[in-house]
Scaffold this motif. Structure first.
Motif, PDB file in Angstrom:
ATOM      1  N   THR A 132       6.754   8.433  -0.026  1.00  0.00           N
ATOM      2  CA  THR A 132       6.953   8.569  -1.477  1.00  0.00           C
ATOM      3  C   THR A 132       5.648   8.310  -2.230  1.00  0.00           C
ATOM      4  OG1 THR A 132       9.268   7.897  -1.288  1.00  0.00           O
ATOM      5  CG2 THR A 132       8.255   7.726  -3.467  1.00  0.00           C
ATOM      6  N   LEU A 133       5.348   9.197  -3.165  1.00  0.00           N
ATOM      7  CA  LEU A 133       4.109   9.116  -3.929  1.00  0.00           C
ATOM      8  C   LEU A 133       4.291   8.301  -5.203  1.00  0.00           C
ATOM      9  CD1 LEU A 133       3.210  12.911  -3.636  1.00  0.00           C
ATOM     10  CD2 LEU A 133       2.283  11.061  -2.225  1.00  0.00           C
ATOM     11  N   HIS A 134       3.177   7.808  -5.724  1.00  0.00           N
ATOM     12  CA  HIS A 134       3.133   7.146  -7.034  1.00  0.00           C
ATOM     13  C   HIS A 134       4.060   5.932  -7.125  1.00  0.00           C
ATOM     14  CE1 HIS A 134       1.083  10.856  -7.828  1.00  0.00           C
ATOM     15  NE2 HIS A 134       2.192  11.567  -7.775  1.00  0.00           N
ATOM     16  N   SER A 135       4.134   5.160  -6.070  1.00  0.00           N
ATOM     17  CA  SER A 135       4.952   3.949  -6.070  1.00  0.00           C
ATOM     18  C   SER A 135       4.258   2.879  -5.248  1.00  0.00           C
ATOM     19  CB  SER A 135       6.347   4.229  -5.494  1.00  0.00           C
ATOM     20  OG  SER A 135       7.035   3.015  -5.237  1.00  0.00           O
ATOM     21  N   GLN A 136       3.910   1.787  -5.881  1.00  0.00           N
ATOM     22  CA  GLN A 136       3.237   0.699  -5.191  1.00  0.00           C
ATOM     23  C   GLN A 136       4.131   0.075  -4.129  1.00  0.00           C
ATOM     24  OE1 GLN A 136       0.140  -0.107  -5.359  1.00  0.00           O
ATOM     25  NE2 GLN A 136       0.205  -1.917  -4.044  1.00  0.00           N
ATOM     26  N   PHE A 137       5.431  -0.061  -4.435  1.00  0.00           N
ATOM     27  CA  PHE A 137       6.354  -0.666  -3.477  1.00  0.00           C
ATOM     28  C   PHE A 137       6.456   0.201  -2.221  1.00  0.00           C
ATOM     29  CE2 PHE A 137      10.532  -1.354  -1.588  1.00  0.00           C
ATOM     30  CZ  PHE A 137      10.563  -2.733  -1.480  1.00  0.00           C
ATOM     31  N   HIS A 138       6.626   1.519  -2.403  1.00  0.00           N
ATOM     32  CA  HIS A 138       6.718   2.418  -1.251  1.00  0.00           C
ATOM     33  C   HIS A 138       5.426   2.396  -0.444  1.00  0.00           C
ATOM     34  CE1 HIS A 138      10.110   3.936  -3.617  1.00  0.00           C
ATOM     35  NE2 HIS A 138      10.559   4.490  -2.506  1.00  0.00           N
ATOM     36  N   SER A 139       4.300   2.288  -1.125  1.00  0.00           N
ATOM     37  CA  SER A 139       3.010   2.224  -0.418  1.00  0.00           C
ATOM     38  C   SER A 139       2.928   0.989   0.471  1.00  0.00           C
ATOM     39  CB  SER A 139       1.859   2.210  -1.425  1.00  0.00           C
ATOM     40  OG  SER A 139       1.830   3.397  -2.172  1.00  0.00           O
ATOM     41  N   LEU A 140       3.426  -0.137  -0.032  1.00  0.00           N
ATOM     42  CA  LEU A 140       3.413  -1.363   0.763  1.00  0.00           C
ATOM     43  C   LEU A 140       4.379  -1.277   1.941  1.00  0.00           C
ATOM     44  CD1 LEU A 140       3.226  -4.018  -2.111  1.00  0.00           C
ATOM     45  CD2 LEU A 140       1.433  -3.457  -0.441  1.00  0.00           C
ATOM     46  N   VAL A 141       5.544  -0.648   1.725  1.00  0.00           N
ATOM     47  CA  VAL A 141       6.486  -0.449   2.833  1.00  0.00           C
ATOM     48  C   VAL A 141       5.827   0.397   3.916  1.00  0.00           C
ATOM     49  CG1 VAL A 141       8.676   0.576   3.541  1.00  0.00           C
ATOM     50  CG2 VAL A 141       8.543  -0.685   1.397  1.00  0.00           C
ATOM     51  N   LEU A 142       5.128   1.471   3.516  1.00  0.00           N
ATOM     52  CA  LEU A 142       4.420   2.327   4.469  1.00  0.00           C
ATOM     53  C   LEU A 142       3.371   1.517   5.240  1.00  0.00           C
ATOM     54  CD1 LEU A 142       3.417   4.976   5.708  1.00  0.00           C
ATOM     55  CD2 LEU A 142       2.108   5.384   3.609  1.00  0.00           C
ATOM     56  N   LYS A 143       2.613   0.708   4.539  1.00  0.00           N
ATOM     57  CA  LYS A 143       1.571  -0.090   5.177  1.00  0.00           C
ATOM     58  C   LYS A 143       2.158  -1.033   6.219  1.00  0.00           C
ATOM     59  CE  LYS A 143      -1.715  -3.805   4.132  1.00  0.00           C
ATOM     60  NZ  LYS A 143      -2.283  -4.668   3.056  1.00  0.00           N
ATOM     61  N   TYR A 144       3.218  -1.770   5.858  1.00  0.00           N
ATOM     62  CA  TYR A 144       3.819  -2.727   6.786  1.00  0.00           C
ATOM     63  C   TYR A 144       4.535  -2.010   7.927  1.00  0.00           C
ATOM     64  CZ  TYR A 144       2.802  -6.479   3.481  1.00  0.00           C
ATOM     65  OH  TYR A 144       2.156  -7.372   2.673  1.00  0.00           O
ATOM     66  N   PHE A 145       5.152  -0.872   7.622  1.00  0.00           N
ATOM     67  CA  PHE A 145       5.863  -0.098   8.636  1.00  0.00           C
ATOM     68  C   PHE A 145       4.884   0.372   9.716  1.00  0.00           C
ATOM     69  CE2 PHE A 145       7.434   3.844  10.458  1.00  0.00           C
ATOM     70  CZ  PHE A 145       8.770   3.583  10.689  1.00  0.00           C
ATOM     71  N   ILE A 146       3.779   0.992   9.301  1.00  0.00           N
ATOM     72  CA  ILE A 146       2.795   1.498  10.262  1.00  0.00           C
ATOM     73  C   ILE A 146       2.163   0.354  11.052  1.00  0.00           C
ATOM     74  CG2 ILE A 146       0.568   2.662  10.477  1.00  0.00           C
ATOM     75  CD1 ILE A 146       2.808   4.592   9.914  1.00  0.00           C
ATOM     76  N   SER A 147       1.994  -0.793  10.395  1.00  0.00           N
ATOM     77  CA  SER A 147       1.347  -1.933  11.064  1.00  0.00           C
ATOM     78  C   SER A 147       2.185  -2.490  12.211  1.00  0.00           C
ATOM     79  CB  SER A 147       1.046  -3.039  10.050  1.00  0.00           C
ATOM     80  OG  SER A 147       2.252  -3.669   9.602  1.00  0.00           O
ATOM     81  N   LEU A 148       3.477  -2.155  12.257  1.00  0.00           N
ATOM     82  CA  LEU A 148       4.341  -2.635  13.330  1.00  0.00           C
ATOM     83  C   LEU A 148       4.155  -1.855  14.627  1.00  0.00           C
ATOM     84  CD1 LEU A 148       7.635  -3.112  11.251  1.00  0.00           C
ATOM     85  CD2 LEU A 148       6.172  -4.918  12.175  1.00  0.00           C
ATOM     86  N   ILE A 149       3.412  -0.732  14.581  1.00  0.00           N
ATOM     87  CA  ILE A 149       3.200   0.105  15.764  1.00  0.00           C
ATOM     88  C   ILE A 149       1.920  -0.335  16.466  1.00  0.00           C
ATOM     89  CG2 ILE A 149       3.033   2.466  16.611  1.00  0.00           C
ATOM     90  CD1 ILE A 149       4.174   3.393  13.908  1.00  0.00           C
ATOM     91  N   ASP A 150       2.015  -0.660  17.736  1.00  0.00           N
ATOM     92  CA  ASP A 150       0.860  -1.111  18.521  1.00  0.00           C
ATOM     93  C   ASP A 150       0.085   0.120  19.009  1.00  0.00           C
ATOM     94  OD1 ASP A 150      -1.001  -2.366  20.051  1.00  0.00           O
ATOM     95  OD2 ASP A 150       0.409  -3.166  21.540  1.00  0.00           O
ATOM     96  N   LEU A 151      -1.118   0.324  18.480  1.00  0.00           N
ATOM     97  CA  LEU A 151      -1.929   1.501  18.821  1.00  0.00           C
ATOM     98  C   LEU A 151      -3.175   1.131  19.611  1.00  0.00           C
ATOM     99  CD1 LEU A 151      -1.794   3.305  15.333  1.00  0.00           C
ATOM    100  CD2 LEU A 151      -0.259   3.586  17.286  1.00  0.00           C
ATOM    101  N   ARG A 152      -3.239  -0.073  20.110  1.00  0.00           N
ATOM    102  CA  ARG A 152      -4.446  -0.542  20.785  1.00  0.00           C
ATOM    103  C   ARG A 152      -4.713   0.228  22.080  1.00  0.00           C
ATOM    104  NH1 ARG A 152      -2.935  -6.788  21.051  1.00  0.00           N
ATOM    105  NH2 ARG A 152      -0.938  -5.761  21.486  1.00  0.00           N
ATOM    106  N   GLY A 153      -6.001   0.614  22.259  1.00  0.00           N
ATOM    107  CA  GLY A 153      -6.438   1.231  23.504  1.00  0.00           C
ATOM    108  C   GLY A 153      -6.026   2.677  23.691  1.00  0.00           C
TER     109      GLY A 153
END
Length: 454
Positions: A132-153
């Motif tokens: 979702t665009l133009h929403s600070q709350f949705h942006s933070l949900v996206l940030k925390y959601f993606i951060s839960l995925i382990d992409l190391r290596g």
């Protein structure tokens, strides 16, 4: 969200389906059926007779401490499923209900944890919500959601493949770009040494990720002829000189071996989203054939159970125990009756001929025992269509009837919430219109003069 809805607690009601007794647990399909085809397993955890499941997260569990005594664990689980159903149709509305009913608190971290890997959530709607665009709350949900995925290596394309198991990218280019940018930033944090090899850092990772998505579509789209698909040399050429730091007009070439490896992996194996209840229903939809077949694949629809029953054409007459055997697919809002086209009926699969279907809203189910039908059951739709069946044994009948009754309750309570929400929206619209049409009793120019004088 109105106080009425935010404090709403479900009281067990029959909705025409009757109240199941203590022995009627919700049916988890038999192991022999559940493991033969993954399209026929439950898409959401259901209640067991002797096992009390924990609620989704600690905040959801703690929220039950203040519930009135008449709200059972099963009522609470039904409320949770209803909130997910709303999310799968209109994500913002579903999130509002999840907040109001205490399944998540009103923080982006809490919501991101719920969206991440939860069964019963449409991956398409997750993608729509976090993009979702133009929403600070949705942006933070996206940030925390993606951060839960382990992409190391992982290489960039391999990491992107892993990330896309948790959501489906929206169709809008701006939303895709927003999600891929969050992915690129997180990938660079997980793999600082890999990111340092690019002059542009995460910006170059962002560029490569977008190119991978376009490559995946080009190589695997059924609408493109083989000779029209992107060649390896074209893919490398498209990214020539694109690795550049911020502010640079001209960049350097990305390591050719890196790009060739990406091309070969994507060509060999299409990047596809992870499985969810929608994909599960889609497999069943493709297997059932018939002219008047309803559209089964909807984001809010999930398969509850599958079983085989004997359809009884007339409960007053006897019929062969092997005649009119039917494959019954119970969804959370619909019942579909079909006949298997397989000669060997030893497993689930193959194709089915549609015989009948009905919506569960307003339906009811009753048990009967008559003549040779020791384990009979009758389903009556809202428009008074009557279908009779006979189960193989009492255990099968009890489990199936319990599932049907629970699904009917879910439909009824969801419809009640929908009506309450629509009424609330109409009231808000009426107040808004009334405010806009207020008349001060003065001409418009007089009101403007009054404002100026102030």
């Amino acid at each position: 969200m109105s106080p009425r809805l935010s404090s709403r607690r479900f009281i067990p009601v029959s909705c025409g389906g009757g109240i199941a007794d203590g022995r009627a647990e919700v049916w988890v399909p038999r192991a022999s059926l559940a493991h033969s085809n993954k399209a026929h397993s439950n898409s959401l955890p259901r209640l067991e007779k002797h096992v009390v499941e924990r609620l989704p997260y600690s905040e959801a569990s703690s929220s039950t401490s203040h519930l009135p005594r008449y709200v059972t664990e099963q009522d609470r689980k039904r409320q949770y499923r209803i909130a997910l159903n709303f999310f799968n149709k209109k994500p913002d509305r579903g999130v509002a209900l999840l907040n109001a009913w205490g399944f998540v608190d009103e923080t982006p971290e809490s919501l991101a944890r719920l969206l991440f890997g939860r069964r019963g959530l449409s991956k398409l709607m997750i993608g729509e919500y976090i993009g979702t665009l133009h929403s600070q709350f949705h942006s933070l949900v996206l940030k925390y959601f993606i951060s839960l995925i382990d992409l190391r290596g992982l290489e960039v394309d391999v990491a992107l493949r892993k990330a896309m198991q948790f959501f489906i990218l929206p169709k809008e280019a701006e939303k895709i770009d927003r999600i891929i940018q969050a992915f690129a930033i997180h990938y660079s944090k997980c793999n600082p040494r890999r990111a340092e090899k690019f002059r542009g850092g995460w910006d170059t990772v962002h560029l490569i990720s977008f190119a991978v998505i376009m490559l995946n579509t080009d190589l695997h789209s059924p609408n493109l002829k083989q000779n029209m698909r992107m060649k390896k040399e074209d893919f490398v050429k498209n990214l020539k000189g694109q690795d550049k730091a911020s502010g640079e007009k001209e960049g350097v070439d990305i390591d050719r071996s890196v790009l060739e490896g990406i091309y070969e992996r994507v060509q060999l194996d299409e990047i596809q989203p992870g499985d969810d209840h929608v994909a599960q229903v889609a497999r069943v939809d493709r297997a059932i054939l018939g002219k008047d077949k309803p559209r089964l694949t909807e984001t809010q629809r999930r398969l509850v159970c599958y079983c085989r029953l004997q359809q009884v054409l007339d409960i007053q007459k006897k019929q062969s125990a092997l005649s009119h055997e039917r494959d019954v697919f119970l969804f959370n809002d619909m019942l579909v009756i079909a006949k298997s086209q397989n000669r060997k009926r030893t497993s689930i699969g193959g194709s089915y001929a549609l015989k009948h279907w009905l919506v569960l809203l307003g339906a009811s189910v009753h048990e009967f025992q008559r003549n040779q039908y020791d384990f009979g059951l009758t389903i009556i739709s809202a428009n008074k269509e009557v279908l009779h069946f006979n189960a193989r044994n009492n255990d099968d009948r009890c489990r199936f009837v319990a599932d049907v009754r629970e699904s009917i309750r879910e439909c009824c309570e969801m419809d009640t919430v929908r009506l309450e929400l629509e009424t609330e929206q109409l009231e808000v619209s009426r107040i808004t219109v009334a405010d806009n049409q207020r008349d001060s009793g003065l001409p418009d120019d007089a009101e403007d003069s009054d404002v100026k004088m102030r």
